[in-house]
Write an enzyme that holds these catalytic residues in place. Structure first.
Site, PDB file in Angstrom:
ATOM      1  N   LYS A 172       2.046  -3.908  42.562  1.00 10.04           N
ATOM      2  CA  LYS A 172       2.084  -2.568  41.980  1.00 10.04           C
ATOM      3  C   LYS A 172       1.204  -1.633  42.805  1.00 10.04           C
ATOM      4  CE  LYS A 172       0.199   0.016  38.028  1.00 10.04           C
ATOM      5  NZ  LYS A 172      -0.475  -0.041  36.716  1.00 10.04           N
ATOM      6  N   LYS A 207      -4.650  10.284  30.679  1.00 14.36           N
ATOM      7  CA  LYS A 207      -5.818   9.466  30.358  1.00 14.36           C
ATOM      8  C   LYS A 207      -7.008  10.380  30.047  1.00 14.36           C
ATOM      9  CE  LYS A 207      -4.702   5.589  33.440  1.00 14.36           C
ATOM     10  NZ  LYS A 207      -4.585   4.465  32.498  1.00 14.36           N
ATOM     11  N   ASP A 243      -5.430   1.696  40.993  1.00 11.44           N
ATOM     12  CA  ASP A 243      -4.175   1.242  40.383  1.00 11.44           C
ATOM     13  C   ASP A 243      -3.137   0.800  41.429  1.00 11.44           C
ATOM     14  OD1 ASP A 243      -3.144   0.590  37.938  1.00 11.44           O
ATOM     15  OD2 ASP A 243      -2.124   2.499  37.615  1.00 11.44           O
ATOM     16  N   ASP A 291       2.021   6.477  30.551  1.00 13.47           N
ATOM     17  CA  ASP A 291       0.924   5.715  31.153  1.00 13.47           C
ATOM     18  C   ASP A 291       1.287   4.231  31.308  1.00 13.47           C
ATOM     19  OD1 ASP A 291      -1.491   5.275  32.324  1.00 13.47           O
ATOM     20  OD2 ASP A 291      -2.682   5.411  30.489  1.00 13.47           O
ATOM     21  N   GLU A 298       3.366   3.007  33.301  1.00 14.01           N
ATOM     22  CA  GLU A 298       4.234   3.278  34.457  1.00 14.01           C
ATOM     23  C   GLU A 298       4.340   2.091  35.400  1.00 14.01           C
ATOM     24  OE1 GLU A 298       1.044   4.128  34.379  1.00 14.01           O
ATOM     25  OE2 GLU A 298       0.574   2.997  36.191  1.00 14.01           O
ATOM     26  N   ARG A 316       4.834  -1.062  34.875  1.00 10.63           N
ATOM     27  CA  ARG A 316       5.977  -1.935  34.576  1.00 10.63           C
ATOM     28  C   ARG A 316       7.290  -1.294  35.013  1.00 10.63           C
ATOM     29  NH1 ARG A 316       4.316  -2.149  28.390  1.00 10.63           N
ATOM     30  NH2 ARG A 316       2.337  -2.017  29.492  1.00 10.63           N
TER      31      ARG A 316
END
Ligand SMILES: [Zn+2]
Length: 480
Positions: free
Chosen positions: A246, A258, A269, A328, A330, A332
C-alpha cells in the site's frame, strides 16, 4: 559502516565489550581489561547485570563494558536493545571508530549485533543542520570481532534494505510522491535482466478500469500509479509470489478528514510500498532464487473539490461495485484493485500484501506485533516461522467465511467500512481484501501498529519509520 576483525585490539576510539554475569565470574574476559575488571568486580561496581554500561579508559581508548545479565535468561531481542543503548549512549556520541566484542560468536548473536548496529543506530537526520548532524551516528565505523562470512553479509544487506525503506517513509510526503517512488524502483533495478517493469499511469489505470485506485487519488494533484516489477529469480519455475504494498503517499483521511493528532505522521501511509522497494533491493543483493512480482499501489488521499466522497459507489477493476462508507478506509480500495489486477493478469501462486491498513491493529495487538490474516494455513504458518526467525514480529488473526456479512452493502456489492461498529477493524479490513483475491492463497500483513515509532524508541528502533515486516518477508522469500 561495518567491518569484521579477528580480535579486539583496543586501538580504535572506543571498544564496546558485552559480558554476561557468567563470563565475568569465570574471568573469561579479553586480556587487555582483566585487571580493570577484577578491580571493578571487587569493588562491586560492575556486576554485568542486564543493561549496565560501565566506562573505563585504557590508554587512548574508551571502553564501554556492557552487562548482559545471566546467559540463560538473555534473549536476542535483549541483546539488540542493550547493545543499541550502549552505542547511542553519550559516551560514544563523538567517537567515530568503535570495536565491538560480543559475549559469544554464534551466528545468531553476531547477526543480532549487526542488527543492533544498522537498525538500532539508524536516525533520520536529513533535515538537521550541519552541526547537529555531525554528532549523529551517520559516518561511524564499527569493527565487530567475528569471522566475516556470507550469512553476515546477507544480514548487513537486509538491514540496509530496511533503512532504504525508512528513508523513504520518513521524508516529506510531497517529496516522496508516486513519481519519486517510480524513480527509486527504476534506480534499484537499473538494467538488471531479471526484472521486467509494468507501470500503469493515470491513462492506463483509466483505460483498464482500476477505478478504486483512481478514486482515492481524485483529490490529489499528483498521479496515481500501479508499479509492477516482475522478478525472475528462478527461470526453471513458473510459480510466482506476488508482494503488493500500500502506497498512500499522504493520508488526510479524505473528506472524512483525520483530526489533529491523527494526521501528522500520515506520510508513513506508504510504508507498505516502501517495504516492497526494500524487498526489491534485498532480492537483488541476496540473489534470491524465487520468482516474485513486486507491486506498489500508489495514490494520495487528499481533499479538494474533486475528492471522492462518502456515499459514492465505484466500480472496481474486478467488476464488483463498492460503496464508500468512509474515505479514510482508502488503503483497502487501492489494494483491492492492485490485488485483482495482479491475480487476473499475472496469475501468481500466492499473494501477500503489506499495508498500514487499520488503527484497530494497535487495539488488538499492541505495538510490537504486526497482524497477519490469511486464507491459507500453510502460507500463514511459513510467514509466522519467518517472523520468529527474524524477530520481526507478527501474530495471526482469524479469517472465516461469515465475516463477509460484516461488509455487506444495501446499495452496492460490498462496502469499504464494516457494519460491526468498529469491532474487529483489522479482520474486517482484511476481509474486504480477501474478496478481491479470487481464492488465490493470500496473506495480509497489517503494519499500521508497528511501522512507526512516535517518540523515543520501541524495542531496538528509534523514532520514525521502523521498516517492519521487511526482514520477515526477506527471510520468507529467501527460504521459500
Ligand atoms: Zn486512511
Amino acid at each position: 559502516m561495518i567491518n569484521f576483525i579477528k580480535q579486539i585490539n583496543f586501538n580504535k576510539d572506543a571498544a564496546v565489550i558485552l559480558l554476561t554475569e557468567e563470563l565475568l565470574k569465570q574471568g573469561c574476559v579479553p586480556k587487555g581489561i582483566k585487571t580493570q575488571l577484577s578491580i571493578l568486580g571487587k569493588s562491586q561496581q560492575f556486576s554485568a547485570e542486564l543493561g549496565q554500561i560501565f566506562p573505563v579508559v585504557i590508554d587512548k581508548t574508551l571502553l564501554l563494558i556492557v552487562g548482559l545479565g545471566k546467559e540463560k535468561d538473555l534473549t536476542l531481542t535483549q541483546l539488540r536493545i542493550t547493545l543499541r543503548n550502549a552505542l547511542l549512549s553519550s559516551y560514544l556520541k563523538k567517537l567515530q571508530n568503535i570495536e565491538i566484542l560480543s559475549h559469544d560468536n554464534s551466528k545468531e548473536n553476531i547477526s543480532s549485533v549487526i542488527e543492533a548496529v544498522i537498525l538500532g543506530t539508524y536516525e533520520w537526520t536529513k533535515y538537521l543542520t550541519k552541526d547537529k548532524k555531525e554528532a549523529k551516528s551517520s559516518g561511524k565505523k564499527y569493527f565487530i570481532a567475528a569471522d566475516k562470512n556470507k550469512h553476515f553479509d546477507d544480514i548487513i544487506n537486509i538491514c540496509e534494505g530496511v533503512n532504504i525503506a525508512r528513508d523513504l517513509i520518513n521524508d516529506n510526503a510531497d517529496t516522496i510522491n508516486s513519481q519519486y517512488l517510480e524513480k527509486s524502483i527504476r534506480s534499484i533495478i537499473k538494467n538488471n535482466k531479471k526484472f521486467s517493469l509494468e507501470v500503469l499511469n493515470e491513462k492506463e489505470l483509466k483505460k483498464k478500469g482500476l477505478n478504486l485506485l483512481l478514486a482515492v487519488n481524485q483529490g490529489s494533484n499528483k498521479d496515481a500509479k500501479l508499479i509492477i516489477a516482475k522478478y525472475k529469480g528462478n527461470p526453471k519455475s513458473k510459480d510466482y509470489t506476488a508482494i503488493i504494498g500500500k502506497g498512500i503517499t499522504f493520508d488526510t483521511g479524505g473528506l472524512n478528514l483525520k483530526p489533529t493528532g491523527r494526521m501528522e505522521t500520515m506520510r508513513q501511509d506508504m510504508s507498505g510500498a516502501a517495504s516492497v522497494i526494500a524487498l526489491i533491493n534485498n532480492a537483488i543483493k541476496l540473489d534470491i532464487k524465487q520468482n516474485i512480482i513486486f507491486a506498489c499501489a500508489i495514490a494520495e488521499n487528499a481533499i479538494g473539490p474533486s475528492a471522492y466522497k462518502p456515499g459514492d459507489i465505484i466500480k472496481s477493476y474486478s467488476g464488483k461495485t463498492v460503496e464508500i462508507g468512509n474515505t479514510d478506509a482508502e488503503g483497502r480500495l487501492v489494494l483491492a484493485d492492485a490485488i485483482s489486477y495482479i491475480v487476473k493478469n499475472y496469475k501468481p501462486q500466492e499473494v501477500i500484501d503489506i499495508a498500514t491498513l487499520t488503527g484497530a491493529c494497535a487495539v488488538a495487538l499492541g505495538l510490537d506485533y504486526s497482524a497477519l490474516v490469511s486464507n491459507n494455513d500453510a502460507l500463514a504458518k511459513r510467514l509466522i516461522t519467518a517472523s520468529k526467525e527474524t524477530d520481526d514480529r507478527a501474530w495471526r488473526l482469524p479469517s472465516y467465511p461469515e465475516l463477509k456479512d460484516s461488509i455487506k452493502s444495501k446499495i452496492a456489492d460490498i462496502k469499504n467500512t464494516s457494519n460491526l461498529k468498529g469491532a474487529g477493524g483489522t479482520i474486517t479490513g482484511a476481509e474486504f481484501l480477501r474478496q478481491f483475491t479470487d481464492n488465490t492463497p493470500w496473506a495480509h500483513l497489517d503494519i499500521a501498529n508497528t511501522a512507526w515509532v512516535d517518540n523515543g524508541s520501541r524495542m531496538y528502533f528509534g523514532a520514525g519509520a521502523t521498516g517492519s515486516c521487511i526482514r520477515l518477508l526477506t527471510y520468507y522469500l529467501k527460504h521459500k
